[in-house]
Design an enzyme around this catalytic site. Structure first.
Site, PDB file in Angstrom:
ATOM      1  CG  ASP A 293      -0.388  -0.425   2.505  1.00 30.15           C
ATOM      2  OD1 ASP A 293       0.813  -0.747   2.543  1.00 30.15           O
ATOM      3  OD2 ASP A 293      -1.125  -0.426   3.507  1.00 30.15           O
TER       4      ASP A 293
HETATM    5  C1  LIG Z   1       9.683  16.863  13.135  1.00 30.58           C
HETATM    6  C2  LIG Z   1       8.541  16.166  12.538  1.00 30.58           C
HETATM    7  C3  LIG Z   1       8.285  14.904  13.188  1.00 30.58           C
HETATM    8  C4  LIG Z   1       7.340  14.059  12.417  1.00 30.58           C
HETATM    9  C5  LIG Z   1       7.143  12.816  13.124  1.00 30.58           C
HETATM   10  C6  LIG Z   1       6.452  11.838  12.289  1.00 30.58           C
HETATM   11  C7  LIG Z   1       6.850  10.504  12.764  1.00 30.58           C
HETATM   12  C8  LIG Z   1       6.077   9.417  12.144  1.00 30.58           C
HETATM   13  C9  LIG Z   1       6.144   8.316  13.067  1.00 30.58           C
HETATM   14  C10 LIG Z   1       5.357   7.301  13.041  1.00 30.58           C
HETATM   15  C11 LIG Z   1       4.461   6.965  11.934  1.00 30.58           C
HETATM   16  C12 LIG Z   1       3.093   6.773  12.397  1.00 30.58           C
HETATM   17  C13 LIG Z   1       2.289   5.864  11.553  1.00 30.58           C
HETATM   18  C14 LIG Z   1       1.690   6.408  10.320  1.00 30.58           C
HETATM   19  C15 LIG Z   1       0.657   5.482   9.747  1.00 30.58           C
HETATM   20  C16 LIG Z   1       1.251   4.278   9.111  1.00 30.58           C
HETATM   21  C17 LIG Z   1       0.419   3.042   9.269  1.00 30.58           C
HETATM   22  C18 LIG Z   1       1.130   1.895   8.635  1.00 30.58           C
HETATM   23  O1  LIG Z   1       2.188   1.534   9.078  1.00 30.58           O
HETATM   24  N1  LIG Z   1       0.538   1.313   7.616  1.00 30.58           N
HETATM   25  C19 LIG Z   1       1.175   0.246   6.873  1.00 30.58           C
HETATM   26  C20 LIG Z   1       0.228  -0.943   6.724  1.00 30.58           C
HETATM   27  O2  LIG Z   1      -0.917  -0.603   6.059  1.00 30.58           O
HETATM   28  C21 LIG Z   1       1.567   0.787   5.540  1.00 30.58           C
HETATM   29  O3  LIG Z   1       2.171  -0.221   4.824  1.00 30.58           O
HETATM   30  C22 LIG Z   1       2.504   1.941   5.674  1.00 30.58           C
HETATM   31  C23 LIG Z   1       2.153   3.140   5.304  1.00 30.58           C
HETATM   32  C24 LIG Z   1       3.047   4.348   5.301  1.00 30.58           C
HETATM   33  C25 LIG Z   1       3.934   4.559   6.479  1.00 30.58           C
HETATM   34  C26 LIG Z   1       4.686   5.847   6.329  1.00 30.58           C
HETATM   35  C27 LIG Z   1       4.735   6.587   7.618  1.00 30.58           C
HETATM   36  C28 LIG Z   1       5.491   7.859   7.477  1.00 30.58           C
HETATM   37  C29 LIG Z   1       4.641   8.983   7.800  1.00 30.58           C
HETATM   38  C30 LIG Z   1       5.412  10.243   7.820  1.00 30.58           C
HETATM   39  C31 LIG Z   1       4.479  11.365   7.818  1.00 30.58           C
HETATM   40  C32 LIG Z   1       5.090  12.555   8.380  1.00 30.58           C
HETATM   41  C33 LIG Z   1       4.067  13.567   8.587  1.00 30.58           C
HETATM   42  C34 LIG Z   1       4.668  14.845   8.931  1.00 30.58           C
HETATM   43  C35 LIG Z   1       3.661  15.890   8.850  1.00 30.58           C
HETATM   44  C36 LIG Z   1       4.246  17.212   8.995  1.00 30.58           C
HETATM   45  O1  LIG Z   2      -2.025 -14.040   3.389  1.00 29.95           O
HETATM   46  C1  LIG Z   2      -2.867 -13.148   3.302  1.00 29.95           C
HETATM   47  C2  LIG Z   2      -3.024 -12.168   4.291  1.00 29.95           C
HETATM   48  C3  LIG Z   2      -4.028 -11.243   4.163  1.00 29.95           C
HETATM   49  N1  LIG Z   2      -4.826 -11.249   3.080  1.00 29.95           N
HETATM   50  C4  LIG Z   2      -5.902 -10.263   2.973  1.00 29.95           C
HETATM   51  O2  LIG Z   2      -5.364  -8.959   3.171  1.00 29.95           O
HETATM   52  C5  LIG Z   2      -6.289  -8.166   3.877  1.00 29.95           C
HETATM   53  C6  LIG Z   2      -5.621  -7.501   5.082  1.00 29.95           C
HETATM   54  O3  LIG Z   2      -5.200  -8.474   5.963  1.00 29.95           O
HETATM   55  P1  LIG Z   2      -5.170  -8.261   7.553  1.00 29.95           P
HETATM   56  O4  LIG Z   2      -6.461  -7.701   7.974  1.00 29.95           O
HETATM   57  O5  LIG Z   2      -4.686  -9.509   8.157  1.00 29.95           O
HETATM   58  O6  LIG Z   2      -3.957  -7.261   7.751  1.00 29.95           O
HETATM   59  P2  LIG Z   2      -3.825  -5.710   8.000  1.00 29.95           P
HETATM   60  O7  LIG Z   2      -5.094  -5.014   8.275  1.00 29.95           O
HETATM   61  O8  LIG Z   2      -2.769  -5.549   8.978  1.00 29.95           O
HETATM   62  O9  LIG Z   2      -3.334  -5.261   6.550  1.00 29.95           O
HETATM   63  C7  LIG Z   2      -2.750  -4.013   6.346  1.00 29.95           C
HETATM   64  O10 LIG Z   2      -1.335  -4.102   6.420  1.00 29.95           O
HETATM   65  C8  LIG Z   2      -0.638  -4.712   5.401  1.00 29.95           C
HETATM   66  C9  LIG Z   2      -1.046  -4.137   4.074  1.00 29.95           C
HETATM   67  O11 LIG Z   2      -0.456  -4.861   3.065  1.00 29.95           O
HETATM   68  C10 LIG Z   2      -2.529  -4.140   3.900  1.00 29.95           C
HETATM   69  O12 LIG Z   2      -2.900  -3.565   2.678  1.00 29.95           O
HETATM   70  C11 LIG Z   2      -3.151  -3.412   5.001  1.00 29.95           C
HETATM   71  O13 LIG Z   2      -4.523  -3.356   4.865  1.00 29.95           O
HETATM   72  C12 LIG Z   2      -7.467  -9.056   4.257  1.00 29.95           C
HETATM   73  O14 LIG Z   2      -8.542  -8.820   3.400  1.00 29.95           O
HETATM   74  C13 LIG Z   2      -6.934 -10.461   4.075  1.00 29.95           C
HETATM   75  O15 LIG Z   2      -7.924 -11.374   3.711  1.00 29.95           O
HETATM   76  C14 LIG Z   2      -4.669 -12.168   2.055  1.00 29.95           C
HETATM   77  O16 LIG Z   2      -5.398 -12.160   1.077  1.00 29.95           O
HETATM   78  N2  LIG Z   2      -3.691 -13.111   2.201  1.00 29.95           N
END
Ligand SMILES: CCCCCCCC/C=C\CCCCCCCC(=O)N[C@@H](CO)[C@H](O)/C=C/CCCCCCCCCCCCC
Ligand SMILES: O=c1ccn([C@@H]2O[C@H](COP(=O)(O)OP(=O)(O)O[C@H]3OC[C@@H](O)[C@H](O)[C@H]3O)[C@@H](O)[C@H]2O)c(=O)[nH]1
Length: 464
Positions: A293
């Site tokens: 994602d």
């Molecule tokens: C001096 C500025 C300090 C800024 C601090 C920002 C620190 C960020 C620390 C933690 C991140 C929090 C989580 C964000 C949501 C991510 C959720 C996630 O992990 N989702 C994963 C699964 O679906 C997905 O694969 C990852 C998505 C993207 C992750 C990228 C996170 C970086 C975000 C940085 C944004 C900075 C915003 C600053 C705004 C001014």
């Molecule tokens: O082996 C797998 C695991 C998961 N999935 C599907 O992927 C979706 C998300 O799975 P889960 O709810 O376990 O996981 P999460 O909510 O943590 O996923 C999240 O983090 C990882 C990213 O890749 C996903 O896009 C995000 O939604 C579900 O619809 C699940 O059925 C698969 O199709 N195969």
């Protein structure tokens, strides 16, 4: 016979002029300025601790007097940036979330892909709402990794109630990489017939007008619209914990990050312009990443496409959440982020309320002589008030729990946050449903063990 370079953090390397060395880190220092030295001198950069010592320590080996002031200033700037991020998230949320949906029946069709692994007590409710969406042209693709998945009978029973729905069930996926979710969705992606694709995880519940809302955000020039992850009301402590995490800490970064055009796309409920994704190599181009994602968003933005956040949050509604499962999922995400963006390891543990409060109050105590307890208390009040406001904004109204219950759960959530981070650091293995992975720096998957691939025999059921 070698020139001594003062304060250069370089070590002498006994290599004659022009001779190649196998060392990667080296610097050639021209010797022409030093009389009587015929060689070109080669030096290797010292390891980082030596560099730090040279920079930080004075000649007498003590820490320089400016260092505490510098660290205090750095902490203060960091804390002030986070205070600002709270404000940005609140303003952006207020302007952007929960808009009234305008229906435009001329918009393009949507192919919804729903990957399913295993049975969940709320699956029926979650699936039904996708059969009853208020949208003029859409198809539904259900993807099962295995033909004998326990959810198959339930899904067939639910779909039988919607004979006019354009729906297809796929089994077995197609192996294009190591990300099982991508593999599972591949057959649906290949047979999707509309220009807009929605990836919707099995645990997502959607309002009937939410699809139109996402389409409305997909304006010309935009290729990705995500819903800010949040949770549907469910009873129990673990559910409250999850709702508070997604309503505060996660929403803050997600909204402020999107407002400032950072890539932080989460794929649990996201819409793509298919032509743009095909331009990046299609879904299969992301099969090597576990956090597909994030890389969708990154690649699309690098190609000049815009990304938006839809006005309704994604309502996660899977059943049987426990505190252990919540911690495992959040720590899995921490591992994904650290592998993708290693520098986040420094800021992530100090961007939570208590750790940031300690840093900020020590900093102002050192710099201005403020009472650290007073600053810490004001910090908590500001942080909690904006969290509470943001959480109500995400909810679009009153929260399901009372204020004291909220306060207690918020404190627990904030207290465990740094420990979840440490827990994630302790074990590099990533377990996700039936698979286990390790990630390389940069986010690519290195297969570890226990990965069972069921993706070799693709077949499809057309229900209609
Ligand atoms: C001096 C500025 C300090 C800024 C601090 C920002 C620190 C960020 C620390 C933690 C991140 C929090 C989580 C964000 C949501 C991510 C959720 C996630 O992990 N989702 C994963 C699964 O679906 C997905 O694969 C990852 C998505 C993207 C992750 C990228 C996170 C970086 C975000 C940085 C944004 C900075 C915003 C600053 C705004 C001014
Ligand atoms: O082996 C797998 C695991 C998961 N999935 C599907 O992927 C979706 C998300 O799975 P889960 O709810 O376990 O996981 P999460 O909510 O943590 O996923 C999240 O983090 C990882 C990213 O890749 C996903 O896009 C995000 O939604 C579900 O619809 C699940 O059925 C698969 O199709 N195969």
């Amino acid at each position: 016979m070698y020139r001594k370079v003062k304060n250069a953090n370089l070590q002498k390397l006994d290599t004659p002029s022009g001779e190649a060395s196998s060392s990667g880190l080296r610097a050639a220092v021209p010797s022409s300025s030093v009389a009587g030295e015929p060689h070109e001198s080669l030096y290797v950069l010292s390891p980082i601790p030596t560099i730090l010592r040279h920079i930080m320590l004075t000649n007498s080996g003590e820490w320089p007097s400016w260092l505490p002031t510098f660290l205090a200033l750095l902490s203060l700037v960091f804390a002030c940036s986070l205070y600002t991020i709270h404000a940005i998230a609140l303003v952006y949320g207020k302007l952007h979330l929960w808009k009234k949906v305008k229906f435009d029946r001329k918009r393009e069709g949507v192919s919804i892909i729903k990957p399913i692994v295993g049975l969940d007590a709320n699956l029926e409710e979650n699936l039904k709402c996708f059969c009853e969406l208020d949208y003029h042209q859409y198809e539904l693709h259900i993807c099962f990794q295995k033909r004998d998945d326990p959810a198959v009978p339930l899904v067939k029973r639910v779909l039988a109630n919607y004979p006019n729905l354009d729906v297809k069930i796929h089994y077995g996926g197609e192996k294009v990489g190591l990300n099982p979710k991508i593999n599972n969705m591949m057959p649906a992606y290949r047979s999707a017939k509309y220009p807009l694709i929605v990836v919707s995880d099995s645990g997502i519940w959607m309002r009937s007008d939410a699809l139109m809302d996402m389409v409305n955000c997909m304006q010309p020039g935009y290729a990705l619209v995500t819903q800010v992850p949040y949770c549907k009301n469910r009873k129990g402590f673990a559910n409250n914990l999850e709702q508070i995490y997604f309503g505060t800490s996660h929403a803050r970064i997600y909204l402020a990050g999107n407002a400032m055009k950072f890539v932080c796309s989460t794929g649990m409920s996201s819409m793509f312009r298919k032509s743009a994704l095909d331009e990046c190599g299609g879904l299969e181009a992301f099969g090597g990443y576990l956090a597909e994602d994030y890389f969708f968003g990154l690649e699309l933005m690098n190609r000049g496409w815009l990304c938006d956040v839809s006005t309704f949050p994604a309502l996660q509604n899977s059943a049987h959440l426990t505190v252990d499962r919540f911690i495992d999922r959040i720590s899995r995400w921490v591992k994904l982020r650290i592998a993708m963006l290693p520098h986040i390891i420094i800021v992530e543990p100090i961007q939570d309320c208590f750790t940031c409060g300690v840093l900020a109050s020590l900093a102002t105590s050192y710099l201005f002589g403020w009472n650290p307890l007073v600053h810490f208390t004001l910090h908590i009040i500001y942080w909690f008030t904006s969290d509470w406001t943001l959480n109500r904004m995400m909810q679009n109204g009153s929260l399901q729990i009372s204020f004291p219950e909220y306060l207690l759960t918020w404190v627990v959530r904030e207290t465990i946050a740094p420990f979840i981070f440490l827990y994630a650091l302790c074990n590099q293995d990533i377990e996700w449903r039936e698979s286990r992975f390790r990630l390389e720096w940069g986010g690519r998957i290195r297969q570890n063990n226990g990965f069972h691939n069921h993706h070799n025999h693709y077949s499809a059921d057309k229900i209609k």
